[in-house]
Design a protein around this motif. Structure first.
Motif, PDB file in Angstrom:
ATOM      1  N   ILE A   1       7.870  14.366  13.039  1.00 53.05           N
ATOM      2  CA  ILE A   1       8.076  14.919  11.915  1.00 53.05           C
ATOM      3  C   ILE A   1       8.375  13.727  11.101  1.00 53.05           C
ATOM      4  O   ILE A   1       7.784  13.248   9.299  1.00 53.05           O
ATOM      5  CB  ILE A   1       8.813  15.794  11.569  1.00 53.05           C
ATOM      6  CG1 ILE A   1       8.256  17.163  12.735  1.00 53.05           C
ATOM      7  CG2 ILE A   1       9.166  16.165  10.089  1.00 53.05           C
ATOM      8  CD1 ILE A   1       8.993  18.612  12.782  1.00 53.05           C
TER       9      ILE A   1
ATOM     10  N   GLY B   1      13.071  18.791  11.962  1.00 52.97           N
ATOM     11  CA  GLY B   1      12.621  18.478  13.824  1.00 52.97           C
ATOM     12  C   GLY B   1      13.662  18.900  14.286  1.00 52.97           C
ATOM     13  O   GLY B   1      13.205  19.495  15.304  1.00 52.97           O
TER      14      GLY B   1
ATOM     15  N   ALA C   1      11.641  16.015  16.348  1.00 55.79           N
ATOM     16  CA  ALA C   1      12.437  15.690  14.820  1.00 55.79           C
ATOM     17  C   ALA C   1      11.131  13.953  14.111  1.00 55.79           C
ATOM     18  O   ALA C   1      11.188  14.008  13.377  1.00 55.79           O
ATOM     19  CB  ALA C   1      13.597  14.975  14.535  1.00 55.79           C
TER      20      ALA C   1
END
Lengths: 259, 261
Positions: free
Chosen positions: B144, B205, B141
């Motif tokens: 991203i 993410g 995450a």
């Protein structure tokens, strides 16, 4: 070295000495000489104007005096303890600060913000008609008012010499006349010296006691006009003086304008 | 206080607003009714397409066992951590890039490539590096959300009005003062809109990470549902995810309103 310093300050009234100032700019494939040879001695309380064709390096001279750009040659001497303040064409007020906080910016930066100095700034704002806007944000003010705030921001650090770089050119014609009157009054009342750079000849003649005409780039001093008006008063009134148009014509002829 | 015309104007605006809101809700209800009707009349196979009734009963079951809240909490928790980390690191790196133009020039092509690279391609490597657990999910995450945060904040920094910087310098401000008194406060608005992008990116993410490797979370719920061919569970998971995404987005919107007045 000592002798040249003594020479330059032979007149004790001179607070700023510029001697054969030179500045060139470098780009990848050329070197441009912007200012070739500029010399002037500014005396205390003097208000002078620099005019010249656009792109001739007028603003460069102010940028160098204020320390924003490095000079390529020549000498600049400022009288001890004399400070320089710079006012730009754009008011550059910070939208996220109130009018008062905008004016205190210079003091904050130099860690000089004391209660007395803050009070002085508030007094300045009140004296020059901005009392009701002290806690407003810049977007609530007109262009002319914003420019007055910008001047007070410059005055807040208590400079002795003001450098004004086309300070009114972003304004419409009427506010321009009114604000230049205001600014002139403020500068005279606060007993400051000033150098104004402008492309507006009428503005130069109405404000300054001397008008320096620069040549095209590389700029040199072409001619210096002593402006002697029969009854000098405010800039707007000065425009009505009978010598005004004669100076205008004479300066106009000196400037290399190309259409 | 105001003229009658003004009140009429306000009334008209309110009415327009009401119509918009009404139509929005109407479409949603219509969608569910249509879906349920198609299922009731056997025009769609509920084994593949599920139905609103089955979806809601799945959610109620999850609620009864208490699993629902555990899954939501895990996903929200992972999202908030990567959101916080992404925002903090993004701001820090953007500041470094602004401070040292040399570094920003050097980093430019790398950032561009990292930005256009589909981060999910790094999934297998991340699992090997960070292990099959929450760390992998957060790392995914973060990857991203971080790059886009850096790029957005840095852009906002360097787009600060040059005249204002000139003014700061004419007042003899040092670099730190230029940053703290001008660059940063000037970019607050862009910073907050970056937060809005960032929270969505973090959620994307996290779900991607949960698809790859997880034992709980909404992403796990959806993935598990599809593996055991329980489409009710998949649809229920997506529905919950929509709600969670909307709530988090409106939280940021609320903070934005509080900060910018």
């Amino acid at each position: 070295m000592t002798s040249s310093l003594q020479l330059s300050f032979q007149s004790m009234n001179n607070i700023l000495e510029i001697k054969s100032l030179r500045k060139s700019y470098h780009t990848k494939d050329s070197e441009i000489l912007a200012v070739e040879d500029f010399s002037y001695s500014l005396s205390d309380g003097e208000f002078i104007a620099i005019v010249g064709p656009s792109g001739c390096g007028k603003s460069t001279i102010l940028s160098i005096l204020c320390g924003l750009e490095k000079k390529s040659g020549g000498e600049i001497t400022i009288k001890d303890n004399y400070k320089i303040g710079y006012m730009l064409q754009q008011d550059s007020l910070f939208p996220f600060r109130t009018i008062l906080d905008n004016c205190l910016l210079g003091l904050e930066i130099n860690h000089e913000l004391t209660k007395e100095k803050k009070k002085k700034v508030i007094d300045l704002l009140s004296t020059y008609g901005l009392k009701d806007f002290i806690n407003s944000y810049p977007d609530e003010l007109s262009g002319g008012m914003r420019q007055r705030v910008a001047l007070i921001r410059t005055l807040a650090t208590n400079p002795d010499i003001l450098l004004l770089d086309e300070p009114f050119s972003a304004l419409d014609y009427q506010s321009r006349l009114a604000v230049s009157d205001d600014v002139y009054r403020i500068i005279k009342q606060e007993k400051k010296s000033a150098i104004i750079v402008t492309h507006d000849l009428a503005e130069a003649i109405s404000l300054a006691s001397k008008v320096i005409v620069l040549s095209e780039r590389p700029s040199k001093i072409k001619k210096v006009f002593d402006i002697k008006l029969s009854n000098r008063s405010t800039p707007i009134e000065n425009r009505k003086a009978k010598e005004f148009s004669e100076y205008y014509d004479a300066i106009w002829k000196e400037i290399d304008f190309h259409v | 206080m105001f003229s009658e015309e003004h009140y009429l104007f306000i009334k008209k605006q309110r009415r327009n607003q009401f119509y918009v809101r009404f139509t929005q809700i109407f479409i949603l209800i219509l969608f569910f009714i249509l879906w349920q009707c198609l299922a009731n009349f056997h025009m769609i196979n509920t084994f593949i397409f599920s139905s609103p009734r089955q979806m809601f009963s799945t959610i109620i079951e999850l609620h009864k066992t208490g699993d629902l809240y555990q899954h939501i909490w895990v996903t929200v928790y992972e999202t908030l951590i990567s959101f916080g980390l992404g925002t903090f690191l993004g701001l820090l790196i953007a500041t470094i890039l602004w401070w040292f133009p040399f570094i920003s020039k050097v980093a430019d092509p790398y950032l561009t490539i990292l930005n256009s690279l589909p981060k999910v391609a790094l999934g297998p490597i991340i699992i090997i590096w960070c292990g099959a657990g929450i760390r992998s999910i957060i790392f995914m995450a973060l990857l991203i959300s971080l790059i886009i945060t850096i790029i957005n904040i840095y852009q906002s920094f360097i787009n600060t009005d040059k005249n204002k910087i000139k003014l700061m310098k004419s007042l003899k401000a040092n670099k730190w003062q230029v940053y703290i008194k001008l660059i940063f406060p000037n970019s607050i608005k862009d910073f907050i809109s970056t937060l809005k992008i960032n929270i969505s990116m973090s959620l994307i993410g996290v779900i991607m990470g949960e698809f790859l490797v997880s034992k709980e979370g909404i992403g796990y719920l959806i993935m598990y549902g599809s593996q055991v061919f329980n489409l009710n569970l998949v649809i229920a998971g997506i529905f919950i995810l929509c709600l969670v995404a909307a709530i988090m987005y409106y939280c940021i919107l609320y903070i934005e309103k509080k900060l910018i007045k």
